[in-house]
Design an enzyme around this catalytic site. Structure first.
Site, PDB file in Angstrom:
ATOM      1  N   ARG A  47       0.861  -1.185   0.000  1.00  0.00           N
ATOM      2  CA  ARG A  47       0.000   0.000   0.000  1.00  0.00           C
ATOM      3  C   ARG A  47       0.897   1.234   0.000  1.00  0.00           C
ATOM      4  O   ARG A  47       1.927   1.267   0.679  1.00  0.00           O
ATOM      5  CB  ARG A  47      -0.904   0.042   1.240  1.00  0.00           C
ATOM      6  CG  ARG A  47      -2.116  -0.864   1.180  1.00  0.00           C
ATOM      7  CD  ARG A  47      -3.158  -0.382   0.172  1.00  0.00           C
ATOM      8  NE  ARG A  47      -4.339  -1.239   0.148  1.00  0.00           N
ATOM      9  CZ  ARG A  47      -4.504  -2.287  -0.668  1.00  0.00           C
ATOM     10  NH1 ARG A  47      -3.570  -2.601  -1.542  1.00  0.00           N
ATOM     11  NH2 ARG A  47      -5.624  -2.993  -0.616  1.00  0.00           N
ATOM     12  N   GLU A  67      -3.319   7.869  -4.473  1.00  0.00           N
ATOM     13  CA  GLU A  67      -3.567   7.205  -5.762  1.00  0.00           C
ATOM     14  C   GLU A  67      -4.777   7.841  -6.415  1.00  0.00           C
ATOM     15  O   GLU A  67      -5.788   8.038  -5.732  1.00  0.00           O
ATOM     16  CB  GLU A  67      -3.837   5.708  -5.556  1.00  0.00           C
ATOM     17  CG  GLU A  67      -2.590   4.939  -5.236  1.00  0.00           C
ATOM     18  CD  GLU A  67      -2.811   3.434  -5.143  1.00  0.00           C
ATOM     19  OE1 GLU A  67      -3.872   2.947  -5.585  1.00  0.00           O
ATOM     20  OE2 GLU A  67      -1.915   2.751  -4.623  1.00  0.00           O
ATOM     21  N   HIS A 113      -1.164   0.377  -9.692  1.00  0.00           N
ATOM     22  CA  HIS A 113      -1.841  -0.569  -8.779  1.00  0.00           C
ATOM     23  C   HIS A 113      -2.420  -1.756  -9.564  1.00  0.00           C
ATOM     24  O   HIS A 113      -3.628  -1.993  -9.551  1.00  0.00           O
ATOM     25  CB  HIS A 113      -2.932   0.148  -7.968  1.00  0.00           C
ATOM     26  CG  HIS A 113      -3.240  -0.556  -6.680  1.00  0.00           C
ATOM     27  ND1 HIS A 113      -3.611   0.115  -5.535  1.00  0.00           N
ATOM     28  CD2 HIS A 113      -3.229  -1.878  -6.354  1.00  0.00           C
ATOM     29  CE1 HIS A 113      -3.837  -0.760  -4.567  1.00  0.00           C
ATOM     30  NE2 HIS A 113      -3.606  -1.990  -5.050  1.00  0.00           N
TER      31      HIS A 113
HETATM   32  P1  NAP Z   1      -1.282 -11.112   4.792  1.00  0.00           P
HETATM   33  O1  NAP Z   1      -1.139 -12.555   4.484  1.00  0.00           O
HETATM   34  O2  NAP Z   1      -2.244 -10.684   5.845  1.00  0.00           O
HETATM   35  O3  NAP Z   1       0.164 -10.557   5.114  1.00  0.00           O
HETATM   36  C1  NAP Z   1       0.409  -9.304   5.663  1.00  0.00           C
HETATM   37  C2  NAP Z   1       1.595  -9.462   6.561  1.00  0.00           C
HETATM   38  O4  NAP Z   1       1.916  -8.159   7.062  1.00  0.00           O
HETATM   39  C3  NAP Z   1       1.312 -10.323   7.775  1.00  0.00           C
HETATM   40  O5  NAP Z   1       1.948 -11.542   7.628  1.00  0.00           O
HETATM   41  C4  NAP Z   1       1.850  -9.519   8.951  1.00  0.00           C
HETATM   42  O6  NAP Z   1       2.869 -10.184   9.619  1.00  0.00           O
HETATM   43  C5  NAP Z   1       2.553  -8.357   8.302  1.00  0.00           C
HETATM   44  N1  NAP Z   1       2.419  -7.167   9.139  1.00  0.00           N
HETATM   45  C6  NAP Z   1       1.289  -6.564   9.521  1.00  0.00           C
HETATM   46  N2  NAP Z   1       1.584  -5.507  10.306  1.00  0.00           N
HETATM   47  C7  NAP Z   1       2.930  -5.484  10.412  1.00  0.00           C
HETATM   48  C8  NAP Z   1       3.851  -4.652  11.068  1.00  0.00           C
HETATM   49  N3  NAP Z   1       3.408  -3.624  11.838  1.00  0.00           N
HETATM   50  N4  NAP Z   1       5.169  -4.912  10.948  1.00  0.00           N
HETATM   51  C9  NAP Z   1       5.606  -5.950  10.188  1.00  0.00           C
HETATM   52  N5  NAP Z   1       4.786  -6.780   9.549  1.00  0.00           N
HETATM   53  C10 NAP Z   1       3.474  -6.549   9.652  1.00  0.00           C
HETATM   54  O7  NAP Z   1      -1.705 -10.281   3.492  1.00  0.00           O
HETATM   55  P2  NAP Z   1      -1.276 -10.558   1.970  1.00  0.00           P
HETATM   56  O8  NAP Z   1      -2.350 -11.317   1.306  1.00  0.00           O
HETATM   57  O9  NAP Z   1       0.117 -11.060   1.933  1.00  0.00           O
HETATM   58  O10 NAP Z   1      -1.344  -9.060   1.432  1.00  0.00           O
HETATM   59  C11 NAP Z   1      -0.471  -8.071   1.955  1.00  0.00           C
HETATM   60  C12 NAP Z   1      -0.893  -6.701   1.493  1.00  0.00           C
HETATM   61  O11 NAP Z   1      -0.604  -6.560   0.113  1.00  0.00           O
HETATM   62  C13 NAP Z   1      -2.403  -6.437   1.595  1.00  0.00           C
HETATM   63  O12 NAP Z   1      -2.777  -5.981   2.876  1.00  0.00           O
HETATM   64  C14 NAP Z   1      -2.643  -5.403   0.528  1.00  0.00           C
HETATM   65  O13 NAP Z   1      -2.635  -4.120   1.103  1.00  0.00           O
HETATM   66  C15 NAP Z   1      -1.456  -5.571  -0.419  1.00  0.00           C
HETATM   67  N6  NAP Z   1      -1.868  -6.018  -1.770  1.00  0.00           N
HETATM   68  C16 NAP Z   1      -1.588  -5.226  -2.838  1.00  0.00           C
HETATM   69  C17 NAP Z   1      -1.940  -5.648  -4.111  1.00  0.00           C
HETATM   70  C18 NAP Z   1      -1.661  -4.807  -5.315  1.00  0.00           C
HETATM   71  O14 NAP Z   1      -2.481  -4.804  -6.229  1.00  0.00           O
HETATM   72  N7  NAP Z   1      -0.538  -4.132  -5.387  1.00  0.00           N
HETATM   73  C19 NAP Z   1      -2.578  -6.881  -4.284  1.00  0.00           C
HETATM   74  C20 NAP Z   1      -2.825  -7.660  -3.172  1.00  0.00           C
HETATM   75  C21 NAP Z   1      -2.468  -7.219  -1.916  1.00  0.00           C
HETATM   76  P3  NAP Z   1       2.672 -11.267  10.776  1.00  0.00           P
HETATM   77  O15 NAP Z   1       2.022 -12.420  10.065  1.00  0.00           O
HETATM   78  O16 NAP Z   1       4.078 -11.524  11.167  1.00  0.00           O
HETATM   79  O17 NAP Z   1       1.823 -10.692  11.841  1.00  0.00           O
END
Ligand code: NAP
Length: 326
Positions: free
Chosen positions: A239, A268, A287
């Site tokens: 993000r 954005e 994005h």
């Molecule tokens: P996810 O499985 O929930 O992974 C997010 C990770 O962030 C979690 O494993 C968590 O770690 C970590 N996290 C949260 N807060 C943190 C902090 N304060 N410090 C360090 N690590 C932290 O989600 P995902 O499916 O991988 O997606 C991740 C993000 O990618 C989404 O939230 C979204 O915003 C973004 N995204 C972007 C696109 C795009 O089009 N560019 C597409 C999809 C997703 P822990 O497990 O260690 O708690």
């Protein structure tokens, strides 16, 4: 009996709404731009279900205005645009679309990573500008991936998928996250846990995969850039607001790090007069992390199934506030 009413805030991939067709009266916002907040406020007063996108601000006022609102289903994995607490207070389940976009987003992360490391966009522009005169020993030099250190911030679904893709590139992969993974998971992924600041200091390429929250807002700012190598490359497909844009501009402009590639920006879309757009060592895509035909259809179908479950008073298959059911 009349069907429940739902509002879909944009046209979705064809067939994505199929699960809902015989269960709801569907209104789809027809414009290319998202509905204005005032329009959403008006619509939400007449609906039972809302299928929204990350471009819609679903705040407390909006949620409380929807007196008959039973379910909010977002076609995205991130839900930082939704006031989850307000929805939970009203016992409204909020759905998202985890997992189905993991590979597409990890693929795009690697595409940006390689473009930044090997200066692909600059090279392509160089050719089209007619600047290619001859083979030159020092023309458009980039950085080797083999032997480099890749630092993954946030080892969630996408962070893990990025790590798995690293195995063919002879990289050392380190990660920081809120929770350390088990030794078995670390070994299977070929990753090593380090503290956040150490990751910033040791990585040649840093890639961000945390959710956006109060804790991760501007997680990367002046102090963090100051720890990075001058040769470092930053990738952000998570993000935009995880990176402080002013700090990024100063850092790239002064050559304090080598380059960056972003699929997400703050705000954005990025304004055309943003100084970031003047930088040659920055790549920006609009994005498109999950933007493949197959993935977007899966996301739309998953969002429709979440919405349908909410309308039928069943638990959502993918719910971000499951505590409402206890
Ligand atoms: P996810 O499985 O929930 O992974 C997010 C990770 O962030 C979690 O494993 C968590 O770690 C970590 N996290 C949260 N807060 C943190 C902090 N304060 N410090 C360090 N690590 C932290 O989600 P995902 O499916 O991988 O997606 C991740 C993000 O990618 C989404 O939230 C979204 O915003 C973004 N995204 C972007 C696109 C795009 O089009 N560019 C597409 C999809 C997703 P822990 O497990 O260690 O708690």
């Amino acid at each position: 009996m009349s069907l429940p009413k739902i509002f879909v805030t944009r046209q979705l991939p064809e067939r994505g709404l199929n699960p809902l067709l015989s269960h709801a009266e569907i209104e789809i916002w027809p414009e290319r731009q998202p509905p204005a907040y005032e329009i959403l406020l008006e619509k939400v007063q007449q609906i039972d279900g809302l299928l929204c996108l990350l471009t819609d601000r679903i705040d407390e006022q909006l949620i409380n205005t929807g007196k008959s609102l039973k379910v909010i289903s977002q076609m995205a994995v991130g839900y930082d645009n939704i006031d989850i607490k307000a929805a939970t207070n009203r016992k409204i389940p909020v759905g998202n679309t985890p997992g189905v976009l993991t590979d597409a987003t990890a693929d795009l992360t690697w595409a940006l990573l390689m473009c930044a490391a090997r200066r692909i966009i600059e090279s392509e522009q160089y050719v089209r500008a007619g600047s290619w005169q001859t083979w030159e020993p020092t023309l458009l030099l980039g950085t080797d991936l083999s032997g480099a250190t890749l630092g993954i911030v946030g080892l969630g679904r996408i962070g893990e998928a990025v790590a798995r893709r690293a195995s063919g590139f002879n990289l050392r992969v380190i990660y920081s996250s809120r929770h350390r993974r088990s030794k078995e998971i670390e070994a299977a992924l070929g990753v090593e846990y380090v503290e956040f600041n150490r990751l910033l200091q040791e990585s040649d390429i840093i890639t961000l995969h945390t959710a956006l929250s109060k804790e991760t807002h501007h997680l990367i700012s002046y102090a963090q850039f100051a720890l990075m190598k001058r040769s470092a490359i930053l990738i952000n497909t998570a993000r935009g607001a995880i990176v402080d844009p002013q700090a990024l501009y100063q850092t790239l402009k002064s050559g304090q790090i080598a380059g960056a590639a972003l699929d997400v920006t703050e705000p954005e879309p990025i304004p055309l007069d943003s100084p970031l757009l003047s930088l040659k060592n920055l790549i920006i895509t609009p994005h498109i992390g999950s933007a493949s035909y197959q993935t977007r259809l899966k996301m739309a179908t998953m969002a429709a199934n979440n919405l349908l479950a909410g309308l039928l008073n069943q638990p959502l298959p993918y719910c971000v506030n499951p505590e409402i059911y206890s």
